[in-house]
Motif scaffolding. Structure first.
Motif, PDB file in Angstrom:
ATOM      1  N   GLU A 154       0.830  -1.208   0.000  1.00 29.89           N
ATOM      2  CA  GLU A 154       0.000   0.000   0.000  1.00 29.89           C
ATOM      3  C   GLU A 154       0.866   1.262   0.000  1.00 29.89           C
ATOM      4  O   GLU A 154       0.521   2.256  -0.649  1.00 29.89           O
ATOM      5  CB  GLU A 154      -0.941  -0.003   1.207  1.00 29.89           C
ATOM      6  CG  GLU A 154      -2.076  -1.003   1.077  1.00 29.89           C
ATOM      7  CD  GLU A 154      -3.008  -0.978   2.279  1.00 29.89           C
ATOM      8  OE1 GLU A 154      -2.589  -0.445   3.343  1.00 29.89           O
ATOM      9  OE2 GLU A 154      -4.141  -1.485   2.161  1.00 29.89           O
ATOM     10  N   ILE A 157       2.223   1.433  -3.776  1.00 25.97           N
ATOM     11  CA  ILE A 157       1.258   1.561  -4.870  1.00 25.97           C
ATOM     12  C   ILE A 157       0.197   2.623  -4.608  1.00 25.97           C
ATOM     13  O   ILE A 157      -0.166   3.386  -5.517  1.00 25.97           O
ATOM     14  CB  ILE A 157       0.569   0.203  -5.145  1.00 25.97           C
ATOM     15  CG1 ILE A 157       1.615  -0.884  -5.398  1.00 25.97           C
ATOM     16  CG2 ILE A 157      -0.402   0.315  -6.324  1.00 25.97           C
ATOM     17  CD1 ILE A 157       2.465  -0.684  -6.616  1.00 25.97           C
ATOM     18  N   VAL A 158      -0.297   2.689  -3.383  1.00 21.67           N
ATOM     19  CA  VAL A 158      -1.415   3.586  -3.081  1.00 21.67           C
ATOM     20  C   VAL A 158      -0.918   4.943  -2.581  1.00 21.67           C
ATOM     21  O   VAL A 158      -1.235   5.987  -3.160  1.00 21.67           O
ATOM     22  CB  VAL A 158      -2.363   2.934  -2.049  1.00 21.67           C
ATOM     23  CG1 VAL A 158      -3.548   3.872  -1.760  1.00 21.67           C
ATOM     24  CG2 VAL A 158      -2.866   1.581  -2.553  1.00 21.67           C
ATOM     25  N   ARG A 161       1.317   6.757  -5.248  1.00 16.46           N
ATOM     26  CA  ARG A 161       0.811   6.503  -6.604  1.00 16.46           C
ATOM     27  C   ARG A 161       1.348   7.518  -7.615  1.00 16.46           C
ATOM     28  O   ARG A 161       1.835   7.145  -8.686  1.00 16.46           O
ATOM     29  CB  ARG A 161      -0.713   6.538  -6.574  1.00 16.46           C
ATOM     30  CG  ARG A 161      -1.392   6.360  -7.922  1.00 16.46           C
ATOM     31  CD  ARG A 161      -2.892   6.319  -7.751  1.00 16.46           C
ATOM     32  NE  ARG A 161      -3.602   6.087  -8.990  1.00 16.46           N
ATOM     33  CZ  ARG A 161      -4.909   5.891  -9.064  1.00 16.46           C
ATOM     34  NH1 ARG A 161      -5.650   5.898  -7.950  1.00 16.46           N
ATOM     35  NH2 ARG A 161      -5.494   5.678 -10.240  1.00 16.46           N
ATOM     36  N   LEU A 180      -5.596  -6.948  -0.526  1.00 17.16           N
ATOM     37  CA  LEU A 180      -4.857  -6.184  -1.529  1.00 17.16           C
ATOM     38  C   LEU A 180      -5.771  -5.674  -2.658  1.00 17.16           C
ATOM     39  O   LEU A 180      -5.296  -5.291  -3.731  1.00 17.16           O
ATOM     40  CB  LEU A 180      -3.737  -7.037  -2.137  1.00 17.16           C
ATOM     41  CG  LEU A 180      -2.550  -7.322  -1.214  1.00 17.16           C
ATOM     42  CD1 LEU A 180      -1.587  -8.326  -1.857  1.00 17.16           C
ATOM     43  CD2 LEU A 180      -1.802  -6.030  -0.875  1.00 17.16           C
ATOM     44  N   VAL A 183      -4.910  -2.103  -3.700  1.00 17.65           N
ATOM     45  CA  VAL A 183      -3.643  -2.082  -4.440  1.00 17.65           C
ATOM     46  C   VAL A 183      -3.867  -2.543  -5.878  1.00 17.65           C
ATOM     47  O   VAL A 183      -3.395  -1.914  -6.836  1.00 17.65           O
ATOM     48  CB  VAL A 183      -2.594  -2.974  -3.746  1.00 17.65           C
ATOM     49  CG1 VAL A 183      -1.338  -3.100  -4.607  1.00 17.65           C
ATOM     50  CG2 VAL A 183      -2.243  -2.409  -2.376  1.00 17.65           C
TER      51      VAL A 183
END
Length: 447
Positions: A154, A157-158, A161, A180, A183
């Protein structure tokens, strides 16, 4: 450091002990106005590879679980004492040590927690190029340390971002579990650039997966590739039988799979390669153009050859993170150090830098990643005075034959040179050995 339990490295006894060591090792005194952490940072930076060598060898020896936890805690504290630039320079050694810790089931959660601290301590812009291998390496432990791994994914990717989305295409796959979901949705949204096809899926696997230096990334890519082949088997079959005269994509795929079979050692990964070839089926060789013989390289002068060796072979091999847990006999050895493949590559880089002029470093890409080896003190095992007269025996693996041939010629090409600097590397790195082979043969013939 292993005794400190809080998140701040301010344990008085530890701080005072390290200050004394810093004064002795660095030959300097500390003024009252100087922060102790600054002095400790300079000490740790200077001695970091030596410290990491000690921690790594201690971690993989037969220690109690509590001792191993103290080693991980020491590493956690050391990470916090380094600034982001220095931390990035030492990241290969840190990552391979953390990867080794994952081999101990009772340490997986603690190791993943230190992974998270390490990743958050790096400059976010330095994470893009290593994100795919972090995800591949840690994805294997999603069921063992779910919360810890999810937090890392997270964060990459999150939470980051906007900064890292240009590297999302390099991520081969994310485990399909409910935790996930966010994600996976973010990845899918950023990748949505048009209709996907089996050709584009295979091209992506080839570019970002099978050609990656990290074995975990390639293993993940092979799983994804097999899913693509099985899903689109009919389309691939028709494509090969169609009027496509070259079938470059399928031919390139088979070529990559066959070439890797020569050099990959891990049995489980080898089986995955074989399964992919089996799922492709027995394609008529007349319909595809496959040439496994490499193109004859252009001869380079010594400096250009050494630069290519460093950038395309040794540095990628260093970053491949060869996690190695020794056998019981190695664990019980009286030696204080376990000579890992990562250390052998580091030793080769160190020896080459000592041979080349000072201006050489400025010509290397990502030079900050090899700067620690300017002051490292690796010592290679002395070369054996004897070598086997027979360089090939029936049933000998390709890599062993190549390594024995290289070693036989190195006994002739003695002295301080690039070839002998890589002596400990070529015995188990076929790609580096193949690159050096024609230059070594030429050198021997000239003698």
């Amino acid at each position: 450091l292993g005794e400190t339990e809080d998140d701040v490295v301010e344990h008085d006894a530890v701080r005072r002990a390290l200050e004394i060591i810093a004064k002795v090792k660095m030959g300097s005194s500390t003024s009252k106005s100087q922060k102790s952490v600054s002095l400790l940072t300079r000490l740790i930076t200077k001695q970091f590879l030596e410290i990491m060598d000690f921690l790594s060898s201690s971690l993989i020896k037969k220690q109690s679980l509590e001792q191993k936890r103290k080693i991980l805690n020491s590493l956690r504290c050391l990470i916090k004492l380094l600034d982001k630039k220095k931390l990035n320079s030492f990241r290969p050694k840190i990552m391979v040590t953390l990867k080794n810790a994952l081999h101990f089931p009772d340490l997986v959660k603690e190791a993943c927690s230190v992974w998270y601290i390490f990743i958050k301590s790096l400059d976010i812009h330095d994470l893009g190029t290593i994100m795919s291998q972090i995800i591949a390496d840690l994805g294997e432990y999603i069921n063992t340390a779910t919360d810890e791994v999810v937090k890392i994914f997270e964060y990459l990717i999150v939470e980051n971002r906007k900064t890292l989305k240009s590297h999302f295409s390099e991520v081969i796959s994310i485990p399909d579990i409910p935790q996930l979901k966010t994600v996976r949705n973010v990845l899918a949204a950023e990748r949505k650039t048009g209709e996907s096809s089996w050709q584009s899926d295979i091209e992506s696997v080839l570019q970002f997966g099978l050609c990656h230096e990290n074995l975990a990334v390639r293993s993940t890519a092979l799983i994804q590739l097999r899913q693509i082949i099985n899903k689109y088997h009919h389309e691939i079959y028709n494509y090969v039988l169609s009027d496509h005269t070259s079938n470059d994509l399928v031919a390139n795929l088979i070529k990559v799979l066959l070439k890797d079979l020569r050099v990959v050692e891990n049995r489980e990964v080898l089986i995955k390669y074989a399964e992919c070839l089996g799922d492709l089926g027995a394609i008529d060789p007349g319909r595809i153009d496959i040439t496994l013989k490499p193109e004859l390289p252009k001869e380079l002068d010594e400096e250009d050859m050494t630069k290519t060796l460093m950038e395309k072979y040794l540095m990628p091999a260093l970053h491949a993170l060869h996690a190695e847990v020794p056998t019981d006999s190695q664990s019980d050895s009286k030696s204080d150090r376990y000579n890992s493949r990562t250390d052998r590559i580091g030793c080769a880089i160190q020896n080459i830098l000592q041979l080349m002029p000072s201006s050489f470093l400025s010509k290397i890409k990502d030079k900050e990643l090899i700067e620690p080896f300017l002051t490292s003190k690796y010592q290679a095992n002395p070369a054996s005075n004897t070598h086997k007269d027979v360089i090939y025996e029936n049933g000998m693996p390709y890599k062993d034959w190549l390594g024995r041939w290289m070693n036989s010629m190195l006994t002739i090409c003695s002295g301080d040179n690039v070839f002998n600097a890589c002596r400990q590397v070529v015995k188990d790195d076929a790609n580096t050995a193949l690159f050096l082979l024609p230059y070594l043969v030429l050198n021997v013939l000239k003698r």
